[in-house]
Design a protein around this motif. Structure first.
Motif, mmCIF file in Angstrom:
data_model
loop_
_atom_site.group_PDB
_atom_site.id
_atom_site.type_symbol
_atom_site.label_atom_id
_atom_site.label_comp_id
_atom_site.label_asym_id
_atom_site.label_seq_id
_atom_site.Cartn_x
_atom_site.Cartn_y
_atom_site.Cartn_z
ATOM 1 N N UNK A 114 -6.291 0.342 8.790
ATOM 2 C CA UNK A 114 -7.348 -0.602 8.750
ATOM 3 C C UNK A 114 -6.690 -2.000 8.700
ATOM 4 N N UNK A 115 -7.173 -3.158 8.867
ATOM 5 C CA UNK A 115 -6.574 -4.423 8.452
ATOM 6 C C UNK A 115 -6.228 -4.552 7.104
ATOM 7 N N UNK A 116 -6.809 -3.826 6.117
ATOM 8 C CA UNK A 116 -6.684 -3.728 4.685
ATOM 9 C C UNK A 116 -6.100 -2.501 4.032
ATOM 10 N N UNK A 117 -5.432 -1.914 5.004
ATOM 11 C CA UNK A 117 -4.867 -0.417 4.482
ATOM 12 C C UNK A 117 -3.675 0.066 5.409
ATOM 13 N N UNK A 118 -2.518 0.169 4.807
ATOM 14 C CA UNK A 118 -1.304 0.253 5.793
ATOM 15 C C UNK A 118 -0.509 1.590 5.027
ATOM 16 N N UNK A 119 -0.046 2.361 5.906
ATOM 17 C CA UNK A 119 0.745 3.591 5.563
ATOM 18 C C UNK A 119 2.234 3.194 5.830
ATOM 19 N N UNK A 120 3.151 3.077 4.938
ATOM 20 C CA UNK A 120 4.364 2.478 4.893
ATOM 21 C C UNK A 120 5.563 3.678 4.698
ATOM 22 N N UNK A 121 6.392 4.182 5.782
ATOM 23 C CA UNK A 121 7.381 5.161 5.619
ATOM 24 C C UNK A 121 8.615 4.442 5.159
ATOM 25 N N UNK B 68 -4.221 -13.466 15.162
ATOM 26 C CA UNK B 68 -4.162 -12.032 14.682
ATOM 27 C C UNK B 68 -2.769 -11.607 14.568
ATOM 28 N N UNK B 69 -1.931 -11.893 15.394
ATOM 29 C CA UNK B 69 -0.183 -11.257 15.455
ATOM 30 C C UNK B 69 0.238 -11.986 14.291
ATOM 31 N N UNK B 70 0.046 -13.217 14.094
ATOM 32 C CA UNK B 70 0.605 -14.084 12.854
ATOM 33 C C UNK B 70 0.090 -13.470 11.803
ATOM 34 N N UNK B 71 -0.958 -13.170 11.481
ATOM 35 C CA UNK B 71 -1.521 -12.531 10.190
ATOM 36 C C UNK B 71 -1.080 -10.891 10.018
ATOM 37 N N UNK B 72 -0.876 -10.191 11.068
ATOM 38 C CA UNK B 72 -0.231 -8.905 10.943
ATOM 39 C C UNK B 72 1.196 -8.899 10.559
ATOM 40 N N UNK B 73 2.043 -10.175 11.066
ATOM 41 C CA UNK B 73 3.422 -10.254 10.832
ATOM 42 C C UNK B 73 3.468 -10.638 9.299
#
Length: 134
Positions: free
Chosen positions: A86-93, A4-9
């Motif tokens: 969510x795993x498929x939605x990210x807010x990026x500042x 999971x952390x590898x996928x997140x990275x």
């Protein structure tokens, strides 16, 4: 490192690549490279508050404005924070800086990106906000 952390990275790296492509497209005043980053149903609000709904509206605006932009291509974009909604939605500042010999201005865009079935992350709901100094 867990799967999971590898996928997140890997996702964070992919999000950073999207922002790097935004930077490159702005530096080279390349509307087509910029537009390739958008979801077809995207919403974009410019730093001056112009609301653009859908890729057609974003494309019309971008093709009219980007090639004739009044900066000399010295712009940088830096991811300062990522929040996975969510795993498929990210807010990026993002920290956006326009540099010239006489002046510097800054923006604070927020890009909400969605991960597509093919694994690509696309700009989906974005607000480009100018930073007022003082």
């Amino acid at each position: 490192m867990t799967t999971e952390s590898t996928a997140r990275a890997a996702d964070i790296d992919a999000l950073k690549r999207v922002v790097a492509t935004v930077e490159h497209s702005q530096q080279h005043k390349d509307p087509e490279a910029f537009l390739a980053l958008f979801h077809p149903d995207a919403i974009w609000t410019t730093a001056h508050g112009k609301v653009l709904i859908g890729l057609d509206a974003i494309a019309e605006f971008t093709r009219a404005v980007l090639p004739s932009a009044d900066w000399d291509g010295k712009v940088s974009y830096e991811v300062v924070h990522v929040l996975f909604l969510r795993p498929d939605v990210a807010a990026v500042k993002v920290r956006q800086r326009y540099l010239s010999p006489d002046d510097e201005s800054e923006g604070a865009p927020l890009y909400v990106m969605t991960k597509q079935d093919d694994g690509r992350w696309l700009l989906t709901a974005c607000q480009n906000t100018g930073v007022v100094v003082g």
